[in-house]
Design a protein around this motif. Structure first.
Motif, mmCIF file in Angstrom:
data_model
loop_
_atom_site.group_PDB
_atom_site.id
_atom_site.type_symbol
_atom_site.label_atom_id
_atom_site.label_comp_id
_atom_site.label_asym_id
_atom_site.label_seq_id
_atom_site.Cartn_x
_atom_site.Cartn_y
_atom_site.Cartn_z
ATOM 1 N N GLU A 361 -27.888 -18.827 6.265
ATOM 2 C CA GLU A 361 -27.972 -20.278 6.350
ATOM 3 C C GLU A 361 -26.762 -20.790 7.103
ATOM 4 O O GLU A 361 -25.624 -20.571 6.683
ATOM 5 N N ASP A 362 -27.034 -21.451 8.223
ATOM 6 C CA ASP A 362 -25.972 -21.859 9.144
ATOM 7 C C ASP A 362 -25.189 -20.612 9.552
ATOM 8 O O ASP A 362 -25.761 -19.690 10.121
ATOM 9 N N ASN A 363 -23.919 -20.546 9.203
ATOM 10 C CA ASN A 363 -23.098 -19.381 9.578
ATOM 11 C C ASN A 363 -22.667 -18.563 8.362
ATOM 12 O O ASN A 363 -21.661 -17.867 8.403
ATOM 13 N N THR A 364 -23.452 -18.666 7.294
ATOM 14 C CA THR A 364 -23.148 -17.913 6.076
ATOM 15 C C THR A 364 -24.305 -16.980 5.745
ATOM 16 O O THR A 364 -25.468 -17.406 5.728
ATOM 17 N N ALA A 365 -23.983 -15.725 5.484
ATOM 18 C CA ALA A 365 -24.996 -14.717 5.162
ATOM 19 C C ALA A 365 -24.759 -14.187 3.752
ATOM 20 O O ALA A 365 -23.615 -13.946 3.353
ATOM 21 N N THR A 366 -25.848 -14.031 3.022
ATOM 22 C CA THR A 366 -25.793 -13.460 1.676
ATOM 23 C C THR A 366 -26.719 -12.255 1.619
ATOM 24 O O THR A 366 -27.896 -12.370 1.989
ATOM 25 N N MET A 367 -26.190 -11.111 1.222
ATOM 26 C CA MET A 367 -27.000 -9.897 1.152
ATOM 27 C C MET A 367 -26.858 -9.234 -0.207
ATOM 28 O O MET A 367 -25.868 -9.429 -0.921
ATOM 29 N N SER A 368 -27.860 -8.467 -0.571
ATOM 30 C CA SER A 368 -27.798 -7.635 -1.764
ATOM 31 C C SER A 368 -28.705 -6.435 -1.572
ATOM 32 O O SER A 368 -29.766 -6.545 -0.935
ATOM 33 N N GLY A 369 -28.280 -5.296 -2.073
ATOM 34 C CA GLY A 369 -29.073 -4.088 -1.928
ATOM 35 C C GLY A 369 -28.614 -3.024 -2.896
ATOM 36 O O GLY A 369 -27.544 -3.135 -3.519
ATOM 37 N N GLU A 370 -29.426 -2.019 -3.044
ATOM 38 C CA GLU A 370 -29.052 -0.909 -3.903
ATOM 39 C C GLU A 370 -29.719 0.369 -3.427
ATOM 40 O O GLU A 370 -30.754 0.343 -2.751
ATOM 41 N N THR A 371 -29.092 1.480 -3.793
ATOM 42 C CA THR A 371 -29.628 2.788 -3.443
ATOM 43 C C THR A 371 -29.237 3.786 -4.519
ATOM 44 O O THR A 371 -28.464 3.459 -5.432
ATOM 45 N N ILE A 372 -29.773 4.986 -4.422
ATOM 46 C CA ILE A 372 -29.524 6.027 -5.413
ATOM 47 C C ILE A 372 -28.882 7.235 -4.733
ATOM 48 O O ILE A 372 -29.353 7.689 -3.680
ATOM 49 N N LEU A 373 -27.791 7.731 -5.317
ATOM 50 C CA LEU A 373 -27.137 8.947 -4.858
ATOM 51 C C LEU A 373 -27.391 10.065 -5.853
ATOM 52 O O LEU A 373 -27.667 9.818 -7.030
ATOM 53 N N ASP A 374 -27.264 11.283 -5.380
ATOM 54 C CA ASP A 374 -27.260 12.456 -6.260
ATOM 55 C C ASP A 374 -25.842 13.012 -6.254
ATOM 56 O O ASP A 374 -25.352 13.468 -5.216
ATOM 57 N N ARG A 375 -25.167 12.939 -7.399
ATOM 58 C CA ARG A 375 -23.758 13.352 -7.466
ATOM 59 C C ARG A 375 -23.561 14.797 -7.050
ATOM 60 O O ARG A 375 -22.487 15.172 -6.556
ATOM 61 N N ARG A 376 -24.577 15.626 -7.230
ATOM 62 C CA ARG A 376 -24.459 17.043 -6.882
ATOM 63 C C ARG A 376 -24.287 17.242 -5.380
ATOM 64 O O ARG A 376 -23.671 18.223 -4.945
ATOM 65 N N ASP A 377 -24.808 16.311 -4.570
ATOM 66 C CA ASP A 377 -24.661 16.422 -3.121
ATOM 67 C C ASP A 377 -23.204 16.368 -2.690
ATOM 68 O O ASP A 377 -22.841 16.884 -1.620
#
Length: 406
Positions: A361-377
């Protein structure tokens, strides 16, 4: 043996409460000491440390319920008089110690329980009724405060126990009266107590001792906490790490959190120091909207009560691998956008995609996201191969607000 007290002897239920409480307290204290001093350099040691703490907490919870039952029972019972009440100073001291014991028997496990409920992760109470308490929020400040109070009240309890035992031995060895014997199981003797006057002095003395403990603790700096780069809810208000990568968006605020499942409970943590260099354009060129490079200071992780363990060599090894880096192209996707690239963590680089939503909106951006890792990697917690101790999956959640660079 009568069930209830008389003016000259303790009833069987009072004796049962006395010795059961003593057993629980004298079990919880060494368990807490062993758990606190147990090493945690690898997964096996962490699991053993957690098991000791779980036993300590479970016994502590049992102790507080037993102590409360004992106190409620005693309120309706006749209190047998002292056998040497003519020694006024000694009698006042004995009653003072009893007040300290009663209060500490409740305060020590209660502050420990509140600390457990206020923090996240590590060593659950071994019962099916949950790990939280009503009206107790997740709060690092509350957890730190109650942890300190738990220690101070524990020292008060330990001193009271020593004084109580010393007094009982004095009656047995020096005075040679029946003070100790009349609390023993199956003892039916009922020596005649001396007349004594009721006085508020012992309770006032006990309150003064608790106040002195708090004053001395405060003067010693045990309530002081180091400055934190996060708000009360545990979220960083601005990334503190820096990166020299090109960027046409400036991150103003955001959070970078992780969630793991450990010992049957979800544990949430956050990184206080991180930065993102973002090059982004609403119009894609060849399907590519831009790039992102995020750097994270590993040592800034706060993961509830397992923070210190998480930074050890068998896990994130922050002493050797101080920074994690995620570098990716920003692509369009069916659900919004996709940061498609690779994460370098603990010296290992693994492909990683982060789907996210974005609103500008105008010059302001709002984002959100998520992902899953495998700790063994990434070779994290290699000695904890059983997911019942530490799950393989780690959820990473990121949200931020950025402004377009002029």
């Amino acid at each position: 043996m009568p069930l209830v007290n008389t003016s000259s002897q303790y009833g069987s239920l009072t004796k049962a409460f006395h010795w059961l409480t003593a057993l629980l307290i004298l079990t919880a204290l060494p368990l807490g000491f062993l758990a606190h001093n147990a090493p945690f350099t690898d997964g096996a040691e962490v699991a053993h440390k957690a098991w000791l703490f779980s036993l300590h907490k479970t016994v502590g919870v049992a102790a507080i319920f037993t102590a409360l039952l004992r106190i409620f029972w005693s309120l309706g019972q006749t209190r047998p008089g002292l056998l040497n009440s003519r020694h006024q100073i000694e009698a006042t001291a004995a009653h003072t110690v009893h007040w300290l014991l009663y209060g500490s028997m409740v305060l020590v496990p209660l502050t420990g329980w509140i600390h457990h409920a206020a923090t996240t992760g590590f060593a659950p109470i071994l019962w099916p009724f949950g790990q939280s308490l009503p009206f107790v929020p997740k709060s690092e400040t509350l957890a730190e405060t109650t942890s300190t109070l738990h220690l101070l009240f524990m020292l008060t309890l330990a001193g009271s126990i020593l004084a109580h035992v010393a007094g009982a031995l004095k009656h047995l060895v020096i005075d040679r009266d029946q003070t100790l014997q009349r609390m023993l199981p199956m003892r039916n003797s009922a020596p005649t107590p001396e007349d004594e006057r009721s006085s508020p002095a012992p309770l006032l003395a006990a309150l003064a001792i608790w106040g002195l403990v708090l004053v001395v603790g405060t003067s010693a700096g045990v309530f002081s906490t180091s400055a934190q780069n996060h708000s009360e809810d545990g979220h960083s208000q601005a990334p503190l790490a820096t990166t020299s990568a090109p960027s046409n968006w400036q991150v103003q605020e955001g959070t970078l959190t992780i969630s793991v499942h450990q010992f049957g409970s979800d544990v949430e943590g956050r990184f206080a120091e991180w930065s993102s260099a973002i090059v982004f354009d609403e119009v894609a060129v060849g399907g590519k909207h831009g790039t992102v490079k995020t750097q994270v200071a590993i040592s800034s992780l706060a993961l509830g009560s397992v923070t210190e363990q998480a930074l050890e060599a068998d896990f994130l090894d922050s002493a050797v691998h101080s920074t994690a880096t995620f570098q990716a192209d920003i692509l369009a996707s069916d659900v919004g956008y996709l940061a498609n690239g690779a994460l370098t963590l603990k010296g290992v680089t693994v492909p990683l995609s982060l789907p996210f939503t974005l609103a500008i909106e105008d010059n302001t951006a709002t984002m959100s996201g998520e992902t899953i890792l495998d700790r063994r990697d990434f070779g994290i917690g290699t000695s904890m191969a059983d997911e019942s101790s530490l799950a393989f999956s780690v959820k990473v959640i990121v949200s931020l607000t950025a402004s377009r660079a002029p």
